[in-house]
Design an enzyme around this catalytic site. Structure first.
Site, mmCIF file in Angstrom:
data_model
loop_
_atom_site.group_PDB
_atom_site.id
_atom_site.type_symbol
_atom_site.label_atom_id
_atom_site.label_comp_id
_atom_site.label_asym_id
_atom_site.label_seq_id
_atom_site.Cartn_x
_atom_site.Cartn_y
_atom_site.Cartn_z
ATOM 1 N N ARG A 53 0.795 -1.225 0.000
ATOM 2 C CA ARG A 53 0.000 0.000 0.000
ATOM 3 C C ARG A 53 0.830 1.279 0.000
ATOM 4 N NH1 ARG A 53 -2.723 -3.982 1.713
ATOM 5 N NH2 ARG A 53 -0.733 -4.463 2.670
ATOM 6 N N THR A 54 1.790 1.366 0.889
ATOM 7 C CA THR A 54 2.477 2.648 1.062
ATOM 8 C C THR A 54 3.275 3.002 -0.190
ATOM 9 O OG1 THR A 54 2.621 2.095 3.399
ATOM 10 C CG2 THR A 54 3.927 3.968 2.652
ATOM 11 N N LYS A 82 25.971 -3.686 -1.354
ATOM 12 C CA LYS A 82 27.445 -3.655 -1.342
ATOM 13 C C LYS A 82 27.983 -2.978 -0.086
ATOM 14 C CE LYS A 82 27.119 -2.666 -6.253
ATOM 15 N NZ LYS A 82 27.238 -1.494 -7.136
ATOM 16 N N ARG A 103 11.134 3.811 3.749
ATOM 17 C CA ARG A 103 10.751 2.816 4.771
ATOM 18 C C ARG A 103 12.004 2.023 5.120
ATOM 19 N NH1 ARG A 103 5.633 -1.128 4.610
ATOM 20 N NH2 ARG A 103 4.708 0.853 5.193
ATOM 21 N N HIS A 131 4.600 5.706 11.701
ATOM 22 C CA HIS A 131 4.175 5.617 10.297
ATOM 23 C C HIS A 131 3.226 6.802 10.090
ATOM 24 C CE1 HIS A 131 3.139 4.123 6.459
ATOM 25 N NE2 HIS A 131 2.800 2.884 6.740
#
Ligand code: CP
Length: 305
Positions: A53-54, A82, A103, A131
């Site tokens: 969703r986000t 890396k 995120r 959030h």
């Protein structure tokens, strides 16, 4: 109100007036398409953790407003693999994009990303911490389905310890004279700092384990998944998975007007039989990510004041 270049890291940094203003702009975004509003802008979506969703609603919002999107859906396909640090990654993204949604599994990572970047950074979830954009769409949803934000009896159920959405939502709803019912196994209750804050502010709340003890009082029930990925010990997760399972048997024990929310994804905490009832608003809630994230992008990019 001027949000140009503002980072969106913690819901604590937004006043009641600012939150209401964002909801107002989200309402306008819903009414008017604005297909060219951000056509000279680029959003970077940096997702170090899975999302449906986000990430997709940020992408869709940006593209619907005429903007472009770059980024990665998993750190495994970037130079993070890396060993590149978050700081260096942000220094690079700063050269390529006008705004970043990030995120990351670590609490405080969005703040660090914002410090490294000269462009606005939006926290799309930092570990078990916050959030904030989910909270803004949660507020937008509550305002729509209940017709108000003030004076509601709100139940928050499930994994309140690791569930970042309930942390941000508790802080935001505290502006609106709520009564909270935190319903969770003792080990997954709301962290002490949030409860201390409520006590200091004189906001009424109770901690419960049994949903049926309080279900008749609720105007909104916000259900959360047990956050498997945040448990340090898988044996602990096994103890609590499936602890709450809402099904049609709940209906005689709730108000006719109760609205059931969930940030999604769900596992088994809400049976699909609830989906078609008047109580379920979780899919509408997820859809509200579009107007709210459109509003936030337009505001931090200075296209709306
Ligand atoms: N609500 C939410 O954050 O969903 P995703 O994890 O799918 O982005």
């Amino acid at each position: 109100m001027d949000f140009k270049n503002r980072d969106i890291i913690s819901i604590n940094e937004f006043s009641k007036q600012e939150l209401l203003y964002i909801l107002k702009i989200a309402g306008l975004m819903e009414k008017k398409p604005n297909p060219n509003l951000l056509n000279d802008k680029i959003l970077a979506t940096l997702f170090y953790e899975p999302s449906t969703r986000t990430r997709l609603s940020f992408t869709s919002s940006m593209e619907q407003l005429g903007g472009k999107v770059i980024g990665f859906a998993s750190p495994g396909v970037s130079s993070v693999k890396k060993g590149e640090t978050l700081w260096d990654t942000m220094k690079m993204v700063d050269c390529y994009a006008d705004v970043t949604a990030i995120r990351h599994p670590l609490e405080g990572s969005a703040r660090l990303a914002a410090e490294a970047s000269s462009k606005p950074v939006i926290n799309a979830g930092d570990g078990a911490n916050q959030h904030p954009t989910q909270t803004m769409l949660d507020l937008f949803t509550i305002q729509k389905v209940k017709g108000k934000l003030e004076n509601l009896h709100i139940g928050l159920l499930g994994d309140l310890k690791y569930g970042r959405t309930v942390h941000s939502l508790t802080v935001a709803l505290s502006h609106f004279n709520p009564t909270f019912y935190f319903i969770a196994p003792e080990a997954l209750q709301m962290p002490k700092n949030y409860l201390d804050e409520l006590r200091e502010e004189g906001i009424p709340f109770s901690t419960e384990q049994d949903l049926l003890k309080v279900s008749k009082k609720l105007d909104v029930l916000y259900v959360t998944r047990i956050q498997k990925e945040r448990f340090p010990d898988p044996v602990e997760y096994e103890k609590y998975k499936g602890v709450y399972k809402l099904d049609m048997g709940l209906l005689p024990h709730i108000k006719k007007e109760l609205k059931i929310m969930h940030p999604l994804p769900r596992v088994d905490e809400i049976d699909t039989s609830i989906d078609e009832t008047r109580h379920a608003v979780y899919f509408e809630q997820a859809a509200n990510g579009i107007p709210v994230r459109k509003a936030l992008l337009a505001l931090v990019l200075g296209k709306i004041k």
